[in-house]
Design an enzyme around this catalytic site. Structure first.
Site, PDB file in Angstrom:
ATOM      1  N   SER A  54      40.230   3.558  -8.337  1.00 40.96           N
ATOM      2  CA  SER A  54      40.259   4.873  -8.978  1.00 40.96           C
ATOM      3  C   SER A  54      40.156   4.710 -10.497  1.00 40.96           C
ATOM      4  O   SER A  54      39.185   4.137 -10.977  1.00 40.96           O
ATOM      5  CB  SER A  54      41.517   5.632  -8.539  1.00 40.96           C
ATOM      6  N   ASP A  79      34.121  10.649  -0.495  1.00 42.43           N
ATOM      7  CA  ASP A  79      34.977  10.487  -1.681  1.00 42.43           C
ATOM      8  C   ASP A  79      34.256  11.089  -2.879  1.00 42.43           C
ATOM      9  O   ASP A  79      33.339  10.486  -3.444  1.00 42.43           O
ATOM     10  CB  ASP A  79      35.284   9.010  -1.921  1.00 42.43           C
ATOM     11  N   HIS A  98      39.455   9.604  -0.713  1.00 46.19           N
ATOM     12  CA  HIS A  98      39.761   8.770  -1.875  1.00 46.19           C
ATOM     13  C   HIS A  98      40.958   7.860  -1.611  1.00 46.19           C
ATOM     14  O   HIS A  98      41.174   6.894  -2.339  1.00 46.19           O
ATOM     15  CB  HIS A  98      40.029   9.651  -3.093  1.00 46.19           C
TER      16      HIS A  98
END
Length: 228
Positions: free
Chosen positions: A138, A193, A206
């Site tokens: 991320s 995602d 995600h």
């Protein structure tokens, strides 16, 4: 309105664990892998350098400097392979994994990028013969791609592979790390995602990189290390 929606989504999901870990009952060797703070590179003695060094940047909201999801999954798998011949290092302060830096042009802060660069430089100066591998999840992918792309050639040559989970600049960077070999980069982006496709909307996909971070990514890194 879009900014508000994205911000609320981030805040709502920040307290959730980014990836549910799936590790075996720890052995004596593996106990340290469950620690969210790893500073082997910083504290290690140059006279006892390992063959492999892992540098990882955690996701927004994760604890320590490794988090307790993708980072520990990758570290656990690599430590099972290389046993006591690997150092694990997380990217820490001033990278605090706060939410708001996701909205910056670089996807994170300059301080975070500089700290990751410091880790790569330290690995190169302290253990120039070690194979360095890296990863990010991320916001950690933004930390990593910026740092790696800015490193000098000698440091980039030492980096054998970089794995990125939920790459927040995947669309913008066309699935690669700028100014770094594509064959040394592996991106893991689930089809649903949304952050991989130019937005910061956090959908359930995600948070679904357990298998990739536990199996596919470390296996790819092991092959990269063995081939170096």
């Amino acid at each position: 309105m879009q900014f508000i929606t994205v911000a609320l989504t981030l805040i709502a999901l920040a307290s959730a664990s980014p990836i549910a870990t799936n590790v075996e009952k720890p052995s004596e060797l593996e106990a340290r892998q469950l620690n969210s703070v790893r500073n082997d590179l910083i504290s290690g003695n140059a006279a006892a350098c390992p063959s492999v060094i892992l540098i990882f940047a955690r996701a927004s909201g994760e604890v320590g400097n490794m988090g307790l999801s993708a980072g520990t999954n990758v570290a656990s798998a690599l430590e099972r392979e290389f046993r006591n011949d690997i150092w694990v290092q997380g990217v820490g302060d001033p990278y605090d994994a706060a939410l708001s830096p996701n909205f910056l042009p670089a996807g994170t802060t300059q301080g975070a990028i500089d700290e990751a660069k410091r880790m790569f430089t330290l690995a190169n100066t302290k253990c120039p013969n070690a194979a360095v591998v890296a990863g990010g999840y991320s916001q950690g992918t933004a930390v990593m791609f910026n740092a790696v792309s800015e490193m000098p050639a000698a440091v980039q040559d030492q980096i054998k592979g970089v794995v990125l989970f939920g790459y927040t600049k995947n669309l913008q960077n066309r699935g690669r790390i700028p100014d770094f070999p594509t064959e040394k980069t592996e991106v893991y982006c689930n089809a649903s995602d949304a952050v991989c496709f130019g937005t910061l909307f956090l959908l359930p996909a995600h948070f679904l990189y357990t298998t990739e971070s536990s199996i596919a990514a470390p296996n790819w890194l092991i092959r990269q290390i063995r081939a170096a």
